[in-house]
Design a protein around this motif. Sequence first.
Motif, PDB file in Angstrom:
ATOM      1  N   ALA A 708       0.845  -1.204   0.000  1.00  0.00           N
ATOM      2  CA  ALA A 708       0.000   0.000   0.000  1.00  0.00           C
ATOM      3  C   ALA A 708       0.871   1.241   0.000  1.00  0.00           C
ATOM      4  N   ASP A 709       1.706   1.385  -1.029  1.00  0.00           N
ATOM      5  CA  ASP A 709       2.650   2.489  -1.156  1.00  0.00           C
ATOM      6  C   ASP A 709       2.610   2.976  -2.596  1.00  0.00           C
ATOM      7  N   ALA A 747      -6.614   1.660  -5.673  1.00  0.00           N
ATOM      8  CA  ALA A 747      -6.661   0.744  -4.540  1.00  0.00           C
ATOM      9  C   ALA A 747      -5.783   1.246  -3.403  1.00  0.00           C
ATOM     10  N   ILE A 748      -4.592   1.775  -3.747  1.00  0.00           N
ATOM     11  CA  ILE A 748      -3.689   2.283  -2.704  1.00  0.00           C
ATOM     12  C   ILE A 748      -4.282   3.520  -2.058  1.00  0.00           C
ATOM     13  N   ARG A 749      -4.938   4.350  -2.889  1.00  0.00           N
ATOM     14  CA  ARG A 749      -5.425   5.633  -2.357  1.00  0.00           C
ATOM     15  C   ARG A 749      -6.711   5.469  -1.558  1.00  0.00           C
ATOM     16  N   GLY A 752      -7.549  -0.464   1.479  1.00  0.00           N
ATOM     17  CA  GLY A 752      -6.487  -0.872   2.371  1.00  0.00           C
ATOM     18  C   GLY A 752      -5.832  -2.148   1.906  1.00  0.00           C
ATOM     19  N   ALA A 753      -4.684  -2.421   2.531  1.00  0.00           N
ATOM     20  CA  ALA A 753      -3.965  -3.647   2.228  1.00  0.00           C
ATOM     21  C   ALA A 753      -4.714  -4.828   2.847  1.00  0.00           C
ATOM     22  N   ILE A 755      -3.377  -5.671  -1.103  1.00  0.00           N
ATOM     23  CA  ILE A 755      -3.781  -5.379  -2.479  1.00  0.00           C
ATOM     24  C   ILE A 755      -3.079  -6.402  -3.375  1.00  0.00           C
ATOM     25  N   ASP A 771      -8.837  -5.676  -3.338  1.00  0.00           N
ATOM     26  CA  ASP A 771      -8.505  -4.976  -2.093  1.00  0.00           C
ATOM     27  C   ASP A 771      -9.542  -5.353  -1.048  1.00  0.00           C
ATOM     28  N   SER A 773     -11.561  -3.189   0.568  1.00  0.00           N
ATOM     29  CA  SER A 773     -12.650  -2.223   0.707  1.00  0.00           C
ATOM     30  C   SER A 773     -13.907  -2.751   0.014  1.00  0.00           C
TER      31      SER A 773
END
Length: 820
Positions: A708-709, A747-749, A752-753, A755, A771, A773
């Motif tokens: 998640a970066d 997905a990152i923005r 959450g992990a 992913i 992901d 969410s």
Amino acid sequence: MESGRDDVDACTPVGTGDVFDASSDATAVLSADGVVVGWTRAAEALLGYRPREVVGRSAARLLAMPGDPARAVAIALRCRAGMGWSGLVPVRHRDSRRIDIDLRVSASFRIGEKECFLVSVREQRQQWTVGQSVLDGFLTRSPVGMAVMDRELRYVWLNDTLERFGGVPRDQRLGRRLSELLPGLQGETIEGLMRKVLATGEPVTDYEYLGWSWADPHRRHAYSSSFFPLMDGADTLAGVCYMVQDVTERWTARQLLSLVNEAGTSVGRTLDVVQTAQELADFAVPRFADFVAVDLLEPVLSTDGHAGRPSDAGPAPARPAMRRVGLQSVREGCPEAVAQVGEEVDFLPPPGDANLLVSGDPVLIPVVDPSDDLWVSEQPVRAARMREFGMHSLISVPMRARNTALGLTTFVRSLNPVPFGPDDVLLAHELVARAAMCVDNARRYTREHDAAVTLQRSLLPHALTGGTALEVASTYLPADASGGVGGDWFDVIPLAGARVGLVVGDVVGHGISAAASMGQLRTAVQTLAAMEMPPDDLLAHLDDLVMRLSGEETGRGAATGNAATFIGATCLYAVYDPVTRRFTMARAGHPPPVVVAPDGHAYFPEIPAGPPLGLGSMAFEASEIELAENSLIGLYTNGLIEGIDQDVESGMTRLGTALDQTATDLGALCTHAVQQLVPAPRPDDAALLLARTHALRAEQVASWDVPADPVAVAHARAEAIRRLTDWGLEELAITTELIVSELVTNAIRYAGAPIRLRLLRDARLTCEVADTSSTAPRLRHARSMDEGGRGLFLVAQLAHRWGARYTAEGKIIWAEQEIP
């Protein structure tokens, strides 16, 4: 006179109020001055006065009508003079009505010092006498035939009516027996009945038999006879009187009713036009005719809904197209037929009625003349057959129902020497009218059945494809005409990620309405499946739809005053994933699928049944199993497994046995299984959908975990491009790079992990980002001044299609591209 007094004195004295019975007539005793001295019970019964009401009183009140008192005085004077007197005297009854009596003064005597007279009275009634001429006229000219037979059963006397019935002159009958004039079983039977009367003295009534009438030699008549014993003056049995009445009309009506009732159980047993016509021909031969041909108009046999023209539409074509559909003869093989069943026939009306089909009136030709110019010139073969086989009498009856011309039925006699008569026309008309109504019902039902079959087949998928995940085949067998087309349906729906949805269902009811409801449900399932709903959620939404449609039907029925049509259905929906080889399924009142392992073992997975669609009472549950590659899945409807015994469990066992084969041709296996389980037409639809599973190879799937970066987005793009190069899909590198970048960034923005990024190479290239969410992205149309919001719009433009589906851990956003 003295002797009279002695006789009276020897009797019981008559005092005031005494009653005595002197004779069978009503009697009374009057004094010389007209006073009633005695009164009998017969007098009381005749005039209504009781003794205490008349004894001691003047007889003038009784023996005179009002206004004629002198009559009683004259009678009293005659009695006093001792003169015998009689005459017709009107008297008054106690209830004031007039009675004419025959009054007679029969004797005079003394009672004590009084001189009395015995008076007898009898009511005068009008006597009817019949003169010999009247009696002779009744006997000779009565509409009932009568005869007198002696003890040897020889004719002694007969009237004119009986002579006319038999046609044998009177002088040839007298002194002869009936069996001599009527040889055979009939004469012996009648004489047997008369002997029974002589032996028992009991009459025999209403014996019916068929015979001939001298006045109508071309028609058989029915007679009803009754036999009575004749007694002479010494009360000795002297002979037999028998009476004969012509009951042809009654007998004909009874025979007509009997045959028509019998035809009701023999004609029109199925909703098939051709079979109904043949049933009419089979019933009429030999009961009624020696040869019967049923010809129907070509439009009646077609399914376009147009039959003959109604009677008010003007004249029909001179030579309408007709086809022979029913044929029967007393001769084996129907050699006298010009056209056989199934062949076209040229309509040729009988002489004198060229507009026969439109008029609808039967045509009777008692004596056929095959040399008629019309038949000889128009149909010489037909005329030759009529001469060859001795066809001598004919009735042609148009087949009409609901003001529509359907065809023509022809009845012919050849071996039977009796020509057709007016009564036969009535019977033929009744038989054809009943058959015509059955033919019209069958025609209408066949038209509706064909329309329902056409609608059903048009709503079913024309081509099924399971991609590389499934090899599919299907067989649909519509119900026969007796049951009507049902609402069985099935479908194969390609889903994202190389997955495939399988569905099978059965709508309650038959006919066009069931087929239309099936089409609605199939469309709804396709729409819900495209929304990536899991099987249990899909059935829940489908259940809501069925309840809503049922409510609309109920409201429509209430508005129109018609009975509401309840829409109900059963359904099974399943999804196969070739990556995991997982088979997820849920059912709503439908039988479970059959699974045949690669080794040939067949079994039925345990799945919660769930309620049928449209009840909304319970939730649906999904079950998941893992299938080995090359497993066989079978989805089916009730019509396939119920069988003749209606035992569903036995039918499921038979289905598993039928699919326990290693046949490589899936289509042939599907057809063979349906034919084995449903060898004959059934009143319910039957559908079978077979699918053989395949799995994606490991080299067709690439998967990466993404931190998640935001820095990990570039690494994800690079890995995706490297895998496309290995697959030889460099042409899709640029679009894939943009799709991966946008989906992973979102997905990152926003999620959450963990992913995860996955690429699938199947018939299409699929990019998936999973992901945790449960919030799905929304496509936006960014304005010119907006800094963001265009990423998902670009994905939608670049991909063939895209979407989202929910999982137990979150969601998956996917995008598919066509492989060049």
